[in-house]
Every structure is written in structure tokens, then in C-alpha cells.
Write a protein that holds these residues in place. Structure first.
Motif, mmCIF file in Angstrom:
data_model
loop_
_atom_site.group_PDB
_atom_site.id
_atom_site.type_symbol
_atom_site.label_atom_id
_atom_site.label_comp_id
_atom_site.label_asym_id
_atom_site.label_seq_id
_atom_site.Cartn_x
_atom_site.Cartn_y
_atom_site.Cartn_z
ATOM 1 N N CYS A 237 0.824 -1.206 0.000
ATOM 2 C CA CYS A 237 0.000 0.000 0.000
ATOM 3 C C CYS A 237 0.859 1.257 0.000
ATOM 4 O O CYS A 237 1.840 1.342 0.737
ATOM 5 C CB CYS A 237 -0.925 0.016 1.210
ATOM 6 S SG CYS A 237 -2.151 -1.314 1.194
ATOM 7 N N TYR A 238 0.459 2.228 -0.819
ATOM 8 C CA TYR A 238 1.177 3.488 -0.944
ATOM 9 C C TYR A 238 0.337 4.647 -0.413
ATOM 10 O O TYR A 238 -0.861 4.723 -0.672
ATOM 11 C CB TYR A 238 1.468 3.805 -2.412
ATOM 12 C CG TYR A 238 2.417 2.870 -3.109
ATOM 13 C CD1 TYR A 238 3.778 3.168 -3.198
ATOM 14 C CD2 TYR A 238 1.959 1.715 -3.727
ATOM 15 C CE1 TYR A 238 4.646 2.334 -3.871
ATOM 16 C CE2 TYR A 238 2.827 0.868 -4.399
ATOM 17 C CZ TYR A 238 4.170 1.188 -4.475
ATOM 18 O OH TYR A 238 5.030 0.359 -5.136
ATOM 19 N N ALA B 150 6.113 1.672 -0.104
ATOM 20 C CA ALA B 150 5.698 0.271 0.031
ATOM 21 C C ALA B 150 6.886 -0.685 -0.052
ATOM 22 O O ALA B 150 6.799 -1.767 -0.641
ATOM 23 C CB ALA B 150 4.651 -0.084 -1.020
ATOM 24 N N ASN C 166 -2.893 1.259 -5.353
ATOM 25 C CA ASN C 166 -3.045 0.331 -4.239
ATOM 26 C C ASN C 166 -3.935 -0.856 -4.614
ATOM 27 O O ASN C 166 -4.796 -0.746 -5.497
ATOM 28 C CB ASN C 166 -3.655 1.057 -3.032
ATOM 29 C CG ASN C 166 -2.659 1.989 -2.366
ATOM 30 O OD1 ASN C 166 -1.608 1.556 -1.899
ATOM 31 N ND2 ASN C 166 -2.971 3.273 -2.353
ATOM 32 N N SER D 161 -6.100 -3.076 -9.319
ATOM 33 C CA SER D 161 -5.694 -2.107 -8.303
ATOM 34 C C SER D 161 -6.402 -0.793 -8.566
ATOM 35 O O SER D 161 -6.961 -0.572 -9.637
ATOM 36 C CB SER D 161 -4.175 -1.898 -8.317
ATOM 37 O OG SER D 161 -3.776 -1.293 -9.540
#
Length: 285
Positions: free
Chosen positions: A30-31, A264, A77, A49
């Protein structure tokens, strides 16, 4: 996070203008919103995503390519409990600008953004994956890898030549001065009061205006820039603990948490892609 979800980074000091990231199982990758100094091109190789870019949120699927301009805030994400795999290529902006200019696609050697955000053409997707595979394989020679990158990107730049965006609206000089001040003092603690004094803006107006032009609040902009500086330090083989202090974090754990939140990946995962993994691990965990 299981072993297969760990990101892999490819770099070669003989090709400093390009870097590749590979994630096979990104369910937990996850960013937070962030930006890069490089132009980025990615391929979704598995699953789906979400893609937050230019204020829009899109759903990407296997076979899609994403195009991200330098300094553009974005976040990609996984969808909850869904598989996700991807390849992301980061290309030095000056190098790519020169490639476009020499190909006759720019009137002058100055970067111009590309409007396209996603591509679903199978030919370009397959070509990207083939280029990435060439870079990742240790049995391919330097000349072959260089040729693969130049051929693919030159052809893609021709394909996207009619998608050149109008120059970005430059931030007012006062906001630009704030951004430069934040970067110049990235390793120091900067107060909102000092930024307001520099710009003449009220606190609320400064935060709103800065985020409108730069995509991040002044504080988030400073943190993002610290991480960019940290990446450069790690690529040079600097110890993680030393890097954390050099770029302005109070300690190594804080640096590691923030690095992972934005990119991430842990600093160790990022740094381990250095050629032959010959790095000094003194002070690292």
C-alpha cells in the motif's frame, strides 16, 4: 507480508537513468500519496488495483499500463483481498527529455508532460514486459539491455507524441519560494509560521494554495522530498541509520516507517538491489 510479496528492485550503475521495480503478490503493498522526480511507466501483471492520479481514481486491470509524469502526486493500491502484481519502470527525466528531443519530438530540450494516464493496448503491454524481462535477466548483456530500453521508449514516445500536455501552470513566485525553502531545509524542522512569514499568506491560505499547486501540503511535501533524498543516499550504498539522520529523520525507525508508507518497501529492500549487494550494513537491522 509473505516472501513473494517483497518488492524486487533492479538497477545497474552502467544504466543510471533507469530503475525497475517488480512485485509478484502485492495484496498488502500500500502506498500513501507521493511523487517521484522520474517519469514512471508501469504494467499491471496480475489482478486489479486502484490508481489515484490528477484527482481521479481509476481501476486498473491486468494488461493495463500507467503513465505518471514527474512530480505528479499519485497512489496505486490493491483492491482488498484481490491479487495484484506489477512492474514499474522509473526513467530519469533529463535522460528521457533528451531522448524525445533527439527524436524530434520536442522543439527544445525541456520536459513536457504527457496527458495519457493509462494505456490498454496489448502490444505496448507485451513490449513493456519483454523489455522488463530483459533487464531482470542476468544472462543478458549490457548492450542488449540498453537497446531494449531505448528502442521501446523511443517508439512509445512517438506513439504518445500527440498527447503532450500544455505546460503546467507555474505556482506563484511566493509559493515557489516556499517550496524551494522547504527543500533547502528538508533536514531541519520547519515551522508553519516561518513559511507564512516568507510568503505573506495566512496559515490556512498557504496550506490550501500550496496543496493546489504541488499536490501535497508543505509538511507532506517536505516528507516526500526527504524520502526522495533518502532513495539517492541508499542507492549510493549509505547505511540506513546514517541516511535517516542525513535526510532529517529523528531516528532510523521513523525513517523506515515513513519510507515504507510512501514507497511500500523497506529501506533495506530498496538498498539491497545495489550491484552484487556489496553494501555496508553497519548500523542496519
Amino acid at each position: 507480508m509473505n516472501g513473494s510479496s517483497k518488492p524486487q528492485f533492479w538497477r545497474d550503475s552502467r544504466m543510471p537513468y533507469v530503475e525497475l521495480r517488480k512485485v509478484i503478490n502485492g495484496r498488502e503493498v500500500c502506498y500513501a500519496p507521493h511523487s517521484h522526480t522520474q517519469w514512471s511507466l508501469g504494467a499491471i501483471t496480475e489482478g486489479q488495483s486502484t490508481f489515484l492520479y490528477r484527482g481521479n481514481q481509476l481501476t486498473l486491470s491486468e494488461g493495463n499500463l500507467v503513465v505518471i509524469n514527474p512530480h505528479s502526486v499519485h497512489a496505486c493500491n490493491p483492491i482488498k483481498d484481490q491479487p495484484w502484481g506489477y512492474l514499474m519502470l522509473y526513467i530519469d527525466t533529463d535522460w528521457l527529455t533528451n531522448l524525445r528531443y533527439e527524436a524530434g519530438l520536442l522543439d527544445k530540450p525541456h520536459w513536457e508532460d504527457i496527458m495519457t494516464a493509462t494505456m490498454s493496448d496489448n502490444g505496448w503491454y507485451v513490449g513493456f514486459c519483454q523489455m522488463a524481462d530483459c533487464l531482470l535477466r542476468s544472462d543478458r548483456e549490457l548492450l542488449e539491455k540498453q537497446t531494449a530500453v531505448v528502442e521501446y521508449l523511443t517508439a512509445l514516445m512517438h506513439e504518445l507524441s500527440d498527447q503532450t500536455a500544455q505546460p503546467r501552470i507555474k505556482a506563484p513566485d511566493k509559493l515557489q519560494a516556499v517550496a524551494e525553502y522547504v527543500k533547502a531545509n528538508a533536514a531541519l524542522e520547519v515551522s508553519l509560521d516561518s513559511l507564512c512569514e516568507l510568503s505573506g499568506y495566512s496559515p490556512g491560505h498557504l496550506i490550501r494554495s500550496f496543496k493546489h499547486h504541488f499536490g501535497l501540503t508543505p509538511h507532506a511535501y517536505q516528507i516526500n522530498y526527504r524520502i526522495q533524498c533518502g532513495q539517492r543516499e541508499l542507492k549510493r550504498g549509505k547505511p540506513i541509520a546514517e541516511t535517516a539522520v542525513n535526510v532529517g529523520f529523528a531516528d532510523q525507525p521513523h525513517f523506515q516507517r515513513t519510507f515504507k508508507k510512501l514507497l511500500a518497501a523497506t529501506p533495506m529492500q530498496y538498498r539491497q538491489s545495489l550491484p552484487n549487494h556489496q553494501v555496508d550494513t553497519t548500523g542496519d537491522e
